[in-house]
Design a protein around this motif. Structure first.
Motif, PDB file in Angstrom:
ATOM      1  N   SER A 258      30.345 -25.197 -13.796  1.00 65.89           N
ATOM      2  CA  SER A 258      30.332 -23.688 -13.211  1.00 65.89           C
ATOM      3  C   SER A 258      31.284 -23.766 -11.970  1.00 65.89           C
ATOM      4  O   SER A 258      31.620 -23.154 -11.158  1.00 65.89           O
ATOM      5  CB  SER A 258      29.318 -24.816 -12.696  1.00 65.89           C
ATOM      6  OG  SER A 258      28.495 -24.730 -13.501  1.00 65.89           O
TER       7      SER A 258
ATOM      8  N   PHE B 123      30.934 -16.217 -13.127  1.00 70.29           N
ATOM      9  CA  PHE B 123      29.575 -15.583 -12.505  1.00 70.29           C
ATOM     10  C   PHE B 123      29.221 -15.062 -11.398  1.00 70.29           C
ATOM     11  O   PHE B 123      28.866 -14.612 -11.738  1.00 70.29           O
ATOM     12  CB  PHE B 123      29.138 -17.796 -12.348  1.00 70.29           C
ATOM     13  CG  PHE B 123      29.031 -17.988 -13.671  1.00 70.29           C
ATOM     14  CD1 PHE B 123      27.975 -18.007 -14.983  1.00 70.29           C
ATOM     15  CD2 PHE B 123      29.697 -19.485 -14.008  1.00 70.29           C
ATOM     16  CE1 PHE B 123      28.313 -19.246 -16.037  1.00 70.29           C
ATOM     17  CE2 PHE B 123      29.714 -20.449 -15.014  1.00 70.29           C
ATOM     18  CZ  PHE B 123      29.311 -20.189 -16.100  1.00 70.29           C
TER      19      PHE B 123
ATOM     20  N   VAL C 100      21.573 -17.034 -19.691  1.00 69.89           N
ATOM     21  CA  VAL C 100      23.047 -16.271 -18.932  1.00 69.89           C
ATOM     22  C   VAL C 100      23.906 -15.534 -19.971  1.00 69.89           C
ATOM     23  O   VAL C 100      24.022 -14.899 -19.938  1.00 69.89           O
ATOM     24  CB  VAL C 100      24.102 -17.413 -18.653  1.00 69.89           C
ATOM     25  CG1 VAL C 100      25.703 -16.936 -18.780  1.00 69.89           C
ATOM     26  CG2 VAL C 100      23.294 -18.020 -17.863  1.00 69.89           C
TER      27      VAL C 100
ATOM     28  N   PRO D  35      22.976 -16.718 -11.878  1.00 71.63           N
ATOM     29  CA  PRO D  35      23.137 -16.700 -13.420  1.00 71.63           C
ATOM     30  C   PRO D  35      23.612 -17.845 -12.809  1.00 71.63           C
ATOM     31  O   PRO D  35      23.763 -18.861 -12.396  1.00 71.63           O
ATOM     32  CB  PRO D  35      24.816 -16.155 -13.761  1.00 71.63           C
ATOM     33  CG  PRO D  35      25.848 -16.253 -12.619  1.00 71.63           C
ATOM     34  CD  PRO D  35      25.071 -16.257 -11.348  1.00 71.63           C
ATOM     35  N   ARG D  36      22.214 -18.858 -14.243  1.00 68.35           N
ATOM     36  CA  ARG D  36      22.104 -20.765 -14.000  1.00 68.35           C
ATOM     37  C   ARG D  36      23.038 -21.341 -14.858  1.00 68.35           C
ATOM     38  O   ARG D  36      23.103 -19.693 -15.738  1.00 68.35           O
ATOM     39  CB  ARG D  36      20.717 -20.948 -14.397  1.00 68.35           C
ATOM     40  CG  ARG D  36      19.427 -21.401 -13.154  1.00 68.35           C
ATOM     41  CD  ARG D  36      18.207 -21.759 -13.490  1.00 68.35           C
ATOM     42  NE  ARG D  36      18.612 -23.075 -13.768  1.00 68.35           N
ATOM     43  CZ  ARG D  36      19.086 -23.791 -15.178  1.00 68.35           C
ATOM     44  NH1 ARG D  36      18.890 -22.870 -15.788  1.00 68.35           N
ATOM     45  NH2 ARG D  36      18.746 -25.119 -15.116  1.00 68.35           N
ATOM     46  N   TYR D  37      23.438 -21.729 -15.113  1.00 74.46           N
ATOM     47  CA  TYR D  37      23.990 -22.782 -15.953  1.00 74.46           C
ATOM     48  C   TYR D  37      24.428 -24.261 -16.022  1.00 74.46           C
ATOM     49  O   TYR D  37      22.667 -24.560 -15.783  1.00 74.46           O
ATOM     50  CB  TYR D  37      25.208 -22.643 -16.469  1.00 74.46           C
ATOM     51  CG  TYR D  37      26.033 -21.728 -17.716  1.00 74.46           C
ATOM     52  CD1 TYR D  37      24.910 -21.620 -18.368  1.00 74.46           C
ATOM     53  CD2 TYR D  37      27.340 -22.117 -18.069  1.00 74.46           C
ATOM     54  CE1 TYR D  37      26.218 -21.521 -20.133  1.00 74.46           C
ATOM     55  CE2 TYR D  37      27.645 -21.857 -19.239  1.00 74.46           C
ATOM     56  CZ  TYR D  37      26.887 -21.143 -19.575  1.00 74.46           C
ATOM     57  OH  TYR D  37      27.951 -21.233 -21.691  1.00 74.46           O
TER      58      TYR D  37
ATOM     59  N   LEU E 197      29.351 -11.790 -12.924  1.00 77.14           N
ATOM     60  CA  LEU E 197      27.267 -11.283 -13.292  1.00 77.14           C
ATOM     61  C   LEU E 197      26.870 -11.392 -12.169  1.00 77.14           C
ATOM     62  O   LEU E 197      26.078 -10.325 -12.629  1.00 77.14           O
ATOM     63  CB  LEU E 197      27.234 -13.808 -14.027  1.00 77.14           C
ATOM     64  CG  LEU E 197      27.589 -12.369 -15.276  1.00 77.14           C
ATOM     65  CD1 LEU E 197      27.940 -14.854 -16.531  1.00 77.14           C
ATOM     66  CD2 LEU E 197      27.649 -12.156 -16.906  1.00 77.14           C
ATOM     67  N   GLN E 198      27.264 -12.377 -11.945  1.00 86.68           N
ATOM     68  CA  GLN E 198      25.689 -11.977 -10.227  1.00 86.68           C
ATOM     69  C   GLN E 198      25.936 -10.621  -9.812  1.00 86.68           C
ATOM     70  O   GLN E 198      25.343 -10.323  -9.252  1.00 86.68           O
ATOM     71  CB  GLN E 198      26.227 -13.294  -9.530  1.00 86.68           C
ATOM     72  CG  GLN E 198      24.695 -13.155  -8.129  1.00 86.68           C
ATOM     73  CD  GLN E 198      25.055 -14.332  -7.286  1.00 86.68           C
ATOM     74  OE1 GLN E 198      25.858 -15.187  -7.167  1.00 86.68           O
ATOM     75  NE2 GLN E 198      24.927 -14.096  -7.094  1.00 86.68           N
TER      76      GLN E 198
ATOM     77  N   GLU F  82      23.357 -12.571 -20.289  1.00 83.75           N
ATOM     78  CA  GLU F  82      23.325 -11.222 -19.037  1.00 83.75           C
ATOM     79  C   GLU F  82      24.929 -10.789 -19.719  1.00 83.75           C
ATOM     80  O   GLU F  82      25.558  -9.117 -19.096  1.00 83.75           O
ATOM     81  CB  GLU F  82      23.378 -12.057 -17.631  1.00 83.75           C
ATOM     82  CG  GLU F  82      21.749 -11.389 -17.092  1.00 83.75           C
ATOM     83  CD  GLU F  82      21.844 -13.117 -15.638  1.00 83.75           C
ATOM     84  OE1 GLU F  82      22.300 -13.312 -15.716  1.00 83.75           O
ATOM     85  OE2 GLU F  82      20.317 -13.233 -15.646  1.00 83.75           O
ATOM     86  N   ARG F  83      25.481 -11.544 -20.660  1.00 86.25           N
ATOM     87  CA  ARG F  83      26.918 -11.574 -20.321  1.00 86.25           C
ATOM     88  C   ARG F  83      27.139  -9.991 -21.591  1.00 86.25           C
ATOM     89  O   ARG F  83      27.905  -8.964 -20.892  1.00 86.25           O
ATOM     90  CB  ARG F  83      27.335 -12.466 -21.146  1.00 86.25           C
ATOM     91  CG  ARG F  83      27.644 -13.771 -20.146  1.00 86.25           C
ATOM     92  CD  ARG F  83      28.248 -14.099 -20.785  1.00 86.25           C
ATOM     93  NE  ARG F  83      28.745 -16.294 -20.505  1.00 86.25           N
ATOM     94  CZ  ARG F  83      29.759 -16.511 -20.795  1.00 86.25           C
ATOM     95  NH1 ARG F  83      30.619 -16.456 -21.629  1.00 86.25           N
ATOM     96  NH2 ARG F  83      29.698 -17.992 -20.728  1.00 86.25           N
TER      97      ARG F  83
END
Lengths: 159, 403
Positions: free
Chosen positions: B191, B198, B241, B209-211, B201-202, B244-245
């Motif tokens: 993170s 991230f 996540v 995005p959660r990780y 992605l957002q 989403e990628r």
């Protein structure tokens, strides 16, 4: 029918691109590209079509915007501190089949400087140009880098 | 841990002898030498070798050094040949290293004695390993506890056989080789080091995005296994996540597209989602990282210089568009211009810069020491952000270096 523009017009476009990139005016750089475009560097510098091959990068316009937003985010750490670049290009050659898009081949040298470390990278550009509303735009830029198939230090700046 | 582990050239020399020349070292995937005569020029530690597929279909690993005056006999990264010829004085060798010919030889030549030195070779599910230690235990003993994870990695896309891309993304960095091995099972850095990914992605998906968050990471965990192997299992935190990628992959099907029609197969969604990998990261000491859909080879060049070779895994017989998307997915993060790998490398090099301090000798690698679960002497597991895998890697390292 796309009339073949004079060499000077293609040269002017590539020169503008070089200055925009060395000035890190990425918004201006993105505007030089058609909406449907490709900016790519194959691993195999002789690859003509990268769709089914591995590339160093293979960006459509959306990913080019991602690349720029990442560079400008402050958390792309290979660019904190930034890499300064200075590029030259030469040996322009125009190719056109008359009514298709125009290909511009050139050689480039790019000096990249960061944190006391200076590198010289070189290779060949191939720009594919289209005319949109009277303006010449880049629909494809292929960067054939010498050593793209060999180990490289990070190169997160724009070629 | 003492800074010398990363910066002392004597430690590096000892590692080459006591680790790389004594254990199993990954040299290639079956699909890289699919046909008889295929070869790959590579290294076992700093030892130059050639991996070949002999006429009997079996892989061999021979030292890339003419037995006469020592010239390297193979310069190309890969190819196909019936044998090797040293261009210096014309000596010829078979694919398994057998000395075949010595020009103008008037005196008797002991062809057995002068064949190329070779290593033991064993493989597991397509992953080929070599060892210069004649007394090394069988490969499957060495890998025992990670075999189920390798199975899962190999089967992540169902029945399709894996085939590596012949082209590779390669990077070189100015820091120690072990940084790359540790990094593959380091949930703590994700993170932070990769914040910019991230952010992308957002921006693209409009979702946060959660990780790995350090708190509510559910079943995500890391394991340290015997022989320096380690696993980071991200299934519990990564699945959304990773989906989403896929949405930011150039040329991916538009969200909501009918995937069966797009790919021309039934149940295409499973295969499409498999383009992101298991998701489990496996570090096999000393030089192999598996993660995402990549095989990552780690090549130590010097105590402060390392070459990393990454090849994405494609699926033999899958629709062309699936493999195209796997390539594009891999390119988002990997390679010298990717959105992920360069930031790792930057951190490895910042460690190298910081360790110039001789005044501060010790490195902290203690996170999770109190809460990790000890199964036995060599197997521990803990929260995904803990440094349990790295401690496991160095317990084995110390054992190998000690004797």
């Amino acid at each position: 029918m796309t009339p073949q523009p004079p060499l000077a017009e293609a040269y002017e476009l590539l020169a503008r691109e070089a200055h925009l990139l060395d000035d890190r005016d990425y918004a201006g750089w993105l505007e030089l590209f058609a909406e449907d475009c490709l900016y790519w560097m194959p691993v195999d510098p002789l690859a003509e079509d990268g769709a089914l091959r591995l590339n160093v990068f293979y960006d459509d316009k959306a990913k080019m915007r991602d690349r720029i937003s990442r560079l400008e985010s402050g958390s792309a750490y290979t660019e904190e501190p930034i890499t300064l670049t200075s590029r030259t290009f030469s040996a322009l050659q125009l190719e056109s089949d008359g009514d298709g898009p125009l290909l511009v081949r050139s050689n480039f040298q790019l000096v990249a400087y960061r944190s006391g470390d200076q590198r010289v990278l070189g290779g060949r550009y191939r720009h594919r140009l289209v005319r949109e509303a009277g303006e010449l735009r880049i629909s494809e830029k292929r960067v054939a880098l010498l050593g793209s198939d060999a180990p490289q230090r990070p190169m997160t700046f724009v070629f | 841990m003492h800074r010398d582990v990363y910066v002392d050239p004597d430690v590096f020399e000892t590692e080459m002898q006591r680790i790389f020349m004594r254990t199993w070292v990954y040299v290639g995937h079956d699909s890289e030498i699919a046909e008889v005569g295929d070869y790959k020029r590579t290294f076992v530690g700093t030892e130059p070798v050639i991996l070949t597929r002999g006429a009997d279909g079996e892989p061999s690993v021979v030292v890339n050094r003419c037995s006469h005056r020592g010239a390297a006999i193979c310069l190309l990264p890969r190819g196909n040949a019936t044998g090797f010829r040293c261009q210096f004085h014309g000596w010829t060798f078979g694919l398994d290293g057998e000395l075949l010919g010595v020009p103008y030889s008037e005196e008797a030549v002991d062809k057995d004695e002068l064949s190329l030195a070779s290593a033991r070779v064993e493989s597991y599910r397509g992953f080929i390993f070599a060892s210069f230690n004649p007394d090394v235990p069988p490969l499957t003993d060495h890998l025992r506890d990670v075999l189920p994870y390798i199975d899962r990695f190999v089967e992540h896309a169902g029945e399709y056989p894996l085939r590596v891309s012949p082209d590779a993304n390669e990077v070189v960095y100015d820091a120690n080789w072990k940084m790359q091995l540790e990094n593959n099972v380091d949930g703590y850095h994700l993170s932070f080091t990769h914040q910019s990914l991230f952010g992308v992605l957002q921006k693209r998906t409009g979702r946060q995005p959660r990780y790995v968050t350090g708190a509510s990471d559910g079943e995500a965990r890391v394991d340290a296994f015997p022989n320096g192997h380690a696993v980071m299992d991200l299934r519990a935190v990564a699945t959304d996540v990773l989906r989403e990628r896929l949405d930011i992959v150039p040329g991916a099907p538009a969200p909501g597209a009918d995937l069966d029609t797009y790919f021309g197969i039934e149940n295409a969604e499973d295969l499409y989602l498999a383009s992101t990998g298991p998701p489990v990261n496996i570090s096999i000491s000393p030089n192999l990282n598996l993660g995402s859909i990549n095989i990552c080879e780690i090549h130590p060049l010097a105590v402060n210089r390392t070459r990393v070779v990454l090849r994405p895994l494609l699926l033999d017989g899958a629709p062309e568009d699936i493999n195209r998307i796997r390539l594009r997915y891999h390119e988002i993060g990997s390679g010298p211009a990717g959105f992920v790998q360069p930031d790792d490398i930057e951190m490895f090099e910042r460690v190298a810069l910081g360790l110039a301090s001789e005044d501060v000798e010790w490195i902290q690698m203690t996170r999770g020491r109190e809460r990790e679960t000890t199964v036995d002497e060599t197997h521990r597991f803990s929260h995904v952000s803990d440094e349990t895998p790295q401690r496991g890697q160095y317990r084995w390292w110390r054992e190998m270096m000690g004797g």
